[in-house]
Design a protein around this motif. Structure first.
Motif, PDB file in Angstrom:
ATOM      1  N   SER A  38       0.838  -1.200   0.000  1.00  0.00           N
ATOM      2  CA  SER A  38       0.000   0.000   0.000  1.00  0.00           C
ATOM      3  C   SER A  38       0.875   1.254   0.000  1.00  0.00           C
ATOM      4  N   ALA A  41       2.204   1.699  -3.463  1.00  0.00           N
ATOM      5  CA  ALA A  41       1.155   2.202  -4.355  1.00  0.00           C
ATOM      6  C   ALA A  41       0.952   3.697  -4.147  1.00  0.00           C
ATOM      7  N   ALA A  45       1.613   6.489  -6.967  1.00  0.00           N
ATOM      8  CA  ALA A  45       0.511   7.368  -7.376  1.00  0.00           C
ATOM      9  C   ALA A  45       0.899   8.833  -7.186  1.00  0.00           C
ATOM     10  N   SER A  56      -5.627  10.814 -10.273  1.00  0.00           N
ATOM     11  CA  SER A  56      -6.282   9.510 -10.278  1.00  0.00           C
ATOM     12  C   SER A  56      -5.452   8.459  -9.539  1.00  0.00           C
ATOM     13  N   VAL A  57      -6.138   7.437  -9.088  1.00  0.00           N
ATOM     14  CA  VAL A  57      -5.508   6.414  -8.263  1.00  0.00           C
ATOM     15  C   VAL A  57      -4.931   5.323  -9.157  1.00  0.00           C
ATOM     16  N   LEU A  58      -3.696   4.942  -8.875  1.00  0.00           N
ATOM     17  CA  LEU A  58      -3.094   3.814  -9.577  1.00  0.00           C
ATOM     18  C   LEU A  58      -3.440   2.547  -8.822  1.00  0.00           C
ATOM     19  N   GLY A  59      -3.847   1.525  -9.528  1.00  0.00           N
ATOM     20  CA  GLY A  59      -4.065   0.243  -8.870  1.00  0.00           C
ATOM     21  C   GLY A  59      -2.739  -0.335  -8.405  1.00  0.00           C
ATOM     22  N   GLY A  60      -2.807  -1.315  -7.508  1.00  0.00           N
ATOM     23  CA  GLY A  60      -1.586  -1.914  -6.964  1.00  0.00           C
ATOM     24  C   GLY A  60      -0.702  -2.481  -8.056  1.00  0.00           C
ATOM     25  N   ALA A  61      -1.299  -3.182  -9.021  1.00  0.00           N
ATOM     26  CA  ALA A  61      -0.500  -3.781 -10.093  1.00  0.00           C
ATOM     27  C   ALA A  61       0.132  -2.688 -10.941  1.00  0.00           C
ATOM     28  N   GLU A  62      -0.638  -1.633 -11.222  1.00  0.00           N
ATOM     29  CA  GLU A  62      -0.102  -0.520 -12.011  1.00  0.00           C
ATOM     30  C   GLU A  62       1.040   0.169 -11.277  1.00  0.00           C
TER      31      GLU A  62
END
Ligand SMILES: [Zn+2]
Ligand SMILES: [Zn+2]
Length: 208
Positions: A38, A41, A45, A56-62
């Motif tokens: 987290s 991430a 981000a 915008s929020v980046l997903g964990g994989a991104e």
């Protein structure tokens, strides 16, 4: 100095990604990336938003993909600073391939037609687009004879990188702080018994 404006933005973004999303020395302090997913991430981000101005929020994989991109960009700067032109070209070419760089004119959100660097496929992810942008910019700058403008800080215990936009291309340090650290280190190595008073000169300014 101006490369093309898109290349300016792309190489500046590459340097920012390297400086914020890879571990190493930063101006004398050892910096490690956080371990927890987290926190990584959040860091990814925040870096993305700082560079590209989106909240915008980046997903964990991104986020992990963006960190991986930063590591690959780090290798390009390291190869350049080692003077390995052939190795650098191979690294940049594999970035261009892997991030599917495919320059295309695009228009959206009421903007005039402008250049995008990534595949316009719907499935092209955001990190892929970022990678393509950085790769095309690096390729443009290096391929136009400006490789020496992509610098790594010359100070001890600093792995930060920078884009040298000075007029004469003579920048060696990431920051005024490192320029001064280097000066102090050199002075101390010449005068091991001390004498810091002699160091009190006007602070030098970085060319810009
Ligand atoms: Zn656009
Ligand atoms: Zn530095």
């Amino acid at each position: 100095m101006n490369f093309d404006s898109y290349a300016d933005l792309g190489v500046a973004a590459a340097a920012e990604l390297v400086n914020h999303l890879t571990g190493g020395w930063a101006q004398g302090a050892l910096r490690r990336l956080p371990q927890s997913g987290s926190q990584r991430a959040r860091l990814a981000a925040a870096t993305e938003a700082a560079i590209w101005g989106r909240g915008s929020v980046l997903g964990g994989a991104e986020a992990e993909e963006l960190i991986h991109l930063a590591e690959r960009l780090r290798l390009v700067f390291a190869s350049l600073s080692a003077g390995d032109a052939d190795g650098t070209a191979q690294l940049v070419n594999s970035l261009l391939r892997d991030y599917r760089a495919a320059p295309q004119l695009a228009t959206h959100d009421g903007e005039p037609w402008h250049l995008h660097f990534h595949s316009q496929d719907r499935e092209a992810g955001r990190v892929e687009a970022r990678g393509a942008t950085c790769a095309v910019a690096l390729a443009t700058v290096i391929g136009s004879g400006w490789a020496s403008r992509l610098g790594s800080c010359a100070a001890e215990r600093c792995d930060l990188v920078f884009v040298d936009t000075s007029r004469n291309g003579s920048r060696r340090f990431c920051s005024l702080r490192c320029l001064n650290r280097d000066k102090v280190a050199r002075f101390r190595s010449r005068h091991p018994e001390g004498g810091a008073a002699e160091l009190h000169q006007p602070a030098p300014t970085l060319p810009h």
